[in-house]
Scaffold this motif. Structure first.
Motif, PDB file in Angstrom:
ATOM      1  N   LEU A  50       0.860  -1.180   0.000  1.00 23.82           N
ATOM      2  CA  LEU A  50       0.000   0.000   0.000  1.00 23.82           C
ATOM      3  C   LEU A  50       0.897   1.230   0.000  1.00 23.82           C
ATOM      4  CD1 LEU A  50      -2.508  -1.079   2.827  1.00 23.82           C
ATOM      5  CD2 LEU A  50      -2.396  -1.873   0.445  1.00 23.82           C
ATOM      6  N   ILE A  51       0.899   1.967  -1.096  1.00 21.66           N
ATOM      7  CA  ILE A  51       1.749   3.145  -1.230  1.00 21.66           C
ATOM      8  C   ILE A  51       0.857   4.384  -1.147  1.00 21.66           C
ATOM      9  CG2 ILE A  51       3.570   4.238  -2.576  1.00 21.66           C
ATOM     10  CD1 ILE A  51       4.142   1.312  -1.714  1.00 21.66           C
ATOM     11  N   TYR A  52       1.125   5.232  -0.164  1.00 18.23           N
ATOM     12  CA  TYR A  52       0.271   6.361   0.235  1.00 18.23           C
ATOM     13  C   TYR A  52      -1.220   6.040   0.090  1.00 18.23           C
ATOM     14  CZ  TYR A  52       1.269   7.683  -4.736  1.00 18.23           C
ATOM     15  OH  TYR A  52       1.484   7.705  -6.102  1.00 18.23           O
ATOM     16  N   PRO A  53      -1.692   4.968   0.799  1.00 18.71           N
ATOM     17  CA  PRO A  53      -3.104   4.583   0.692  1.00 18.71           C
ATOM     18  C   PRO A  53      -4.029   5.652   1.266  1.00 18.71           C
ATOM     19  CG  PRO A  53      -2.085   3.456   2.535  1.00 18.71           C
ATOM     20  CD  PRO A  53      -0.971   4.154   1.796  1.00 18.71           C
ATOM     21  N   ALA A  54      -5.244   5.678   0.782  1.00 16.21           N
ATOM     22  CA  ALA A  54      -6.244   6.656   1.223  1.00 16.21           C
ATOM     23  C   ALA A  54      -7.516   5.953   1.685  1.00 16.21           C
ATOM     24  CB  ALA A  54      -6.569   7.624   0.088  1.00 16.21           C
ATOM     25  N   TYR A  55      -8.325   6.670   2.446  1.00 19.67           N
ATOM     26  CA  TYR A  55      -9.695   6.261   2.820  1.00 19.67           C
ATOM     27  C   TYR A  55      -9.759   4.997   3.681  1.00 19.67           C
ATOM     28  CZ  TYR A  55      -9.958   8.827  -1.635  1.00 19.67           C
ATOM     29  OH  TYR A  55      -9.755   9.700  -2.666  1.00 19.67           O
ATOM     30  N   LEU A  56      -8.690   4.708   4.428  1.00 21.43           N
ATOM     31  CA  LEU A  56      -8.710   3.519   5.291  1.00 21.43           C
ATOM     32  C   LEU A  56      -9.100   3.856   6.722  1.00 21.43           C
ATOM     33  CD1 LEU A  56      -5.439   1.726   4.089  1.00 21.43           C
ATOM     34  CD2 LEU A  56      -7.787   1.378   3.287  1.00 21.43           C
ATOM     35  N   ASP A  57      -9.359   5.122   7.015  1.00 25.61           N
ATOM     36  CA  ASP A  57      -9.629   5.559   8.391  1.00 25.61           C
ATOM     37  C   ASP A  57     -11.029   6.176   8.521  1.00 25.61           C
ATOM     38  OD1 ASP A  57      -9.071   7.777   6.846  1.00 25.61           O
ATOM     39  OD2 ASP A  57      -7.808   8.757   8.335  1.00 25.61           O
ATOM     40  N   LYS A  58     -12.020   5.472   7.985  1.00 23.73           N
ATOM     41  CA  LYS A  58     -13.398   5.969   8.010  1.00 23.73           C
ATOM     42  C   LYS A  58     -14.176   5.516   9.242  1.00 23.73           C
ATOM     43  CE  LYS A  58     -12.988   8.111   4.098  1.00 23.73           C
ATOM     44  NZ  LYS A  58     -12.949   9.589   4.064  1.00 23.73           N
ATOM     45  N   GLY A  59     -13.499   4.882  10.195  1.00 27.92           N
ATOM     46  CA  GLY A  59     -14.147   4.486  11.444  1.00 27.92           C
ATOM     47  C   GLY A  59     -14.284   5.661  12.398  1.00 27.92           C
ATOM     48  N   ASP A  60     -14.847   5.406  13.559  1.00 24.73           N
ATOM     49  CA  ASP A  60     -15.018   6.456  14.565  1.00 24.73           C
ATOM     50  C   ASP A  60     -13.666   7.054  14.947  1.00 24.73           C
ATOM     51  OD1 ASP A  60     -17.721   5.969  14.573  1.00 24.73           O
ATOM     52  OD2 ASP A  60     -17.649   4.631  16.320  1.00 24.73           O
ATOM     53  N   GLY A 101       6.880  14.558   1.642  1.00 25.33           N
ATOM     54  CA  GLY A 101       6.802  13.916   0.323  1.00 25.33           C
ATOM     55  C   GLY A 101       5.434  14.094  -0.295  1.00 25.33           C
ATOM     56  N   GLY A 102       4.441  14.372   0.584  1.00 32.27           N
ATOM     57  CA  GLY A 102       3.107  14.646   0.071  1.00 32.27           C
ATOM     58  C   GLY A 102       2.370  13.404  -0.379  1.00 32.27           C
ATOM     59  N   HIS A 103       1.718  13.525  -1.517  1.00 34.94           N
ATOM     60  CA  HIS A 103       0.821  12.469  -1.997  1.00 34.94           C
ATOM     61  C   HIS A 103       0.893  12.420  -3.520  1.00 34.94           C
ATOM     62  CE1 HIS A 103      -2.697   9.833  -1.368  1.00 34.94           C
ATOM     63  NE2 HIS A 103      -3.156  10.332  -2.509  1.00 34.94           N
ATOM     64  N   GLY A 104       0.739  11.233  -4.070  1.00 32.45           N
ATOM     65  CA  GLY A 104       0.614  11.096  -5.513  1.00 32.45           C
ATOM     66  C   GLY A 104       1.905  11.204  -6.293  1.00 32.45           C
ATOM     67  N   TYR A 105       3.021  10.766  -5.722  1.00 31.82           N
ATOM     68  CA  TYR A 105       4.320  10.955  -6.357  1.00 31.82           C
ATOM     69  C   TYR A 105       4.777   9.779  -7.206  1.00 31.82           C
ATOM     70  CZ  TYR A 105       4.832   9.174  -1.595  1.00 31.82           C
ATOM     71  OH  TYR A 105       4.637   8.522  -0.405  1.00 31.82           O
ATOM     72  N   GLY A 106       4.092   8.649  -7.125  1.00 30.99           N
ATOM     73  CA  GLY A 106       4.522   7.496  -7.902  1.00 30.99           C
ATOM     74  C   GLY A 106       5.950   7.117  -7.572  1.00 30.99           C
ATOM     75  N   LEU A 107       6.733   6.852  -8.609  1.00 27.60           N
ATOM     76  CA  LEU A 107       8.163   6.589  -8.376  1.00 27.60           C
ATOM     77  C   LEU A 107       9.042   7.479  -9.249  1.00 27.60           C
ATOM     78  CD1 LEU A 107       8.331   4.829 -11.071  1.00 27.60           C
ATOM     79  CD2 LEU A 107       8.330   2.837  -9.570  1.00 27.60           C
ATOM     80  N   ARG A 108       8.497   8.626  -9.617  1.00 23.37           N
ATOM     81  CA  ARG A 108       9.259   9.560 -10.437  1.00 23.37           C
ATOM     82  C   ARG A 108      10.279  10.325  -9.590  1.00 23.37           C
ATOM     83  NH1 ARG A 108       4.643  12.098 -14.542  1.00 23.37           N
ATOM     84  NH2 ARG A 108       4.086  10.103 -15.512  1.00 23.37           N
ATOM     85  N   SER A 109      11.431  10.585 -10.181  1.00 19.37           N
ATOM     86  CA  SER A 109      12.494  11.271  -9.465  1.00 19.37           C
ATOM     87  C   SER A 109      12.117  12.714  -9.168  1.00 19.37           C
ATOM     88  CB  SER A 109      13.787  11.229 -10.293  1.00 19.37           C
ATOM     89  OG  SER A 109      13.598  11.893 -11.532  1.00 19.37           O
ATOM     90  N   GLY A 110      12.801  13.285  -8.173  1.00 22.42           N
ATOM     91  CA  GLY A 110      12.547  14.669  -7.799  1.00 22.42           C
ATOM     92  C   GLY A 110      11.745  14.814  -6.526  1.00 22.42           C
ATOM     93  N   ASN A 111      11.283  13.697  -5.968  1.00 22.64           N
ATOM     94  CA  ASN A 111      10.535  13.695  -4.714  1.00 22.64           C
ATOM     95  C   ASN A 111      11.199  12.675  -3.795  1.00 22.64           C
ATOM     96  OD1 ASN A 111       8.459  12.475  -2.808  1.00 22.64           O
ATOM     97  ND2 ASN A 111       7.226  14.153  -3.626  1.00 22.64           N
ATOM     98  N   ILE A 112      11.556  13.075  -2.583  1.00 22.30           N
ATOM     99  CA  ILE A 112      12.299  12.199  -1.674  1.00 22.30           C
ATOM    100  C   ILE A 112      11.538  10.911  -1.381  1.00 22.30           C
ATOM    101  CG2 ILE A 112      11.403  13.423   0.366  1.00 22.30           C
ATOM    102  CD1 ILE A 112      14.843  11.656  -0.026  1.00 22.30           C
ATOM    103  N   ALA A 113      10.210  11.005  -1.258  1.00 25.81           N
ATOM    104  CA  ALA A 113       9.419   9.800  -0.985  1.00 25.81           C
ATOM    105  C   ALA A 113       9.420   8.858  -2.187  1.00 25.81           C
ATOM    106  CB  ALA A 113       7.993  10.193  -0.615  1.00 25.81           C
ATOM    107  N   ALA A 114       9.257   9.434  -3.385  1.00 27.10           N
ATOM    108  CA  ALA A 114       9.253   8.627  -4.603  1.00 27.10           C
ATOM    109  C   ALA A 114      10.582   7.932  -4.822  1.00 27.10           C
ATOM    110  CB  ALA A 114       8.920   9.506  -5.800  1.00 27.10           C
ATOM    111  N   GLU A 115      11.649   8.569  -4.374  1.00 25.20           N
ATOM    112  CA  GLU A 115      12.984   8.009  -4.554  1.00 25.20           C
ATOM    113  C   GLU A 115      13.371   7.035  -3.442  1.00 25.20           C
ATOM    114  OE1 GLU A 115      15.343  11.522  -4.756  1.00 25.20           O
ATOM    115  OE2 GLU A 115      14.758  12.005  -6.822  1.00 25.20           O
ATOM    116  N   THR A 116      12.526   6.943  -2.418  1.00 33.45           N
ATOM    117  CA  THR A 116      12.848   6.108  -1.255  1.00 33.45           C
ATOM    118  C   THR A 116      12.093   4.788  -1.242  1.00 33.45           C
ATOM    119  OG1 THR A 116      13.336   8.063   0.091  1.00 33.45           O
ATOM    120  CG2 THR A 116      12.844   6.026   1.273  1.00 33.45           C
TER     121      THR A 116
END
Length: 278
Positions: free
Chosen positions: A186-196, A249-264
């Protein structure tokens, strides 16, 4: 200059569409598509190419685009790739084709899933569950895993926790096969915390049979809590989980270079995958 940029963008988009058309395409549903009331048609590519991303939508005929590694690299395992896009579009190149090519370098046969959008979350789960069964039935893979990004990470988590459910009516012998993935990333997954109180979404039934997961996110991601609550639930049930959370690193970076998270994340994921190939 503006005309040149537009020409390059159009050429890029055309190249990505042609690129997909040149590969084997496996359609997920041989007949009627469960839960679908629109005739089968080709996906629609949107006009939005910001960030050099090809976006497709209006998917009514879910398909798997096949990416084969070089013969010498094949490791006998397969991974289904679920691009993100908020369940409205699919970032088909950035979180699909490019990821599949990376997986090929590691020896995995990759299948990029064009699941149903827009606004068809339940039907998207049908598509992924059927795809897992379909891939598993077509060849004696050592393992069949899933990787998902953002909404695709949500979809991968749902497949990894709801595999006991008959979410759609079985149509052939392939549907007698388990839809449980052998592992999930799961890479930057979303919408998994819809519980109380932003706890784990009630639909996610984590137990001791949930497959091992690799989770990667960043602290500055609006959806970052999803990674934390999912990892916590897996830990509570003693399911093997590896969680990485970078400061930024934010969100939505895929694996493209130029973003520390994408490069990690790719090297960390590769090391984690090696554990499940031993």
């Amino acid at each position: 200059m503006m005309k040149l940029r537009l020409t390059l963008l159009l050429l890029f988009s055309f190249t990505m569409v042609t690129f997909a058309q040149q590969r084997d395409t496996l359609y997920v549903w041989p007949g009627a598509v469960p839960g679908e009331n629109v005739p089968k048609q080709d996906p629609v590519q949107t006009d939005n190419t910001s960030g050099d991303v090809t976006r497709i939508t209006d998917i009514t005929n879910p398909a798997l685009i096949v990416f084969e590694p070089e013969e010498a690299l094949k490791n006998g395992a397969a991974v289904i790739v679920c691009p993100g896009g908020g369940y409205n579009i699919l970032a088909i190149d950035k979180e699909g084709y490019e990821v599949a090519e990376w997986l090929n370098t590691l020896g995995y046969t990759a299948f990029v899933l064009q699941y149903r959008v827009p606004n068809k979350q339940q039907e998207a789960l049908y598509d992924l569950q059927r795809s897992i069964r379909m891939v598993r039935s077509r060849e004696a893979w050592e393992k069949v895993g899933v990787i998902g990004f953002s909404a695709g990470g949500n979809l991968a988590a749902r497949a990894g926790t709801r595999f006991r459910e008959d979410t759609y009516a079985r149509i052939d012998e392939w549907d007698e096969t388990s839809s449980r993935p052998d592992f999930a990333m799961l890479i930057y997954p979303a919408y998994l915390d819809k519980g109380d109180n932003r706890s784990l979404s009630p639909e996610l039934s984590v137990d001791q049979d949930t497959p091992p997961m690799f989770i990667f996110g960043t602290a500055d991601d609006t959806y970052g809590n999803s990674s934390l609550v999912m990892a916590g639930a897996l830990r509570d049930h003693k399911v093997p989980v590896e969680l990485h959370l970078l400061p930024e690193g934010g969100h939505g970076y895929g694996l493209r270079s130029g973003n520390i998270a994408a490069e990690t994340w790719p090297s960390l994921a590769e090391s984690w995958l090696n554990q499940w190939q031993e």
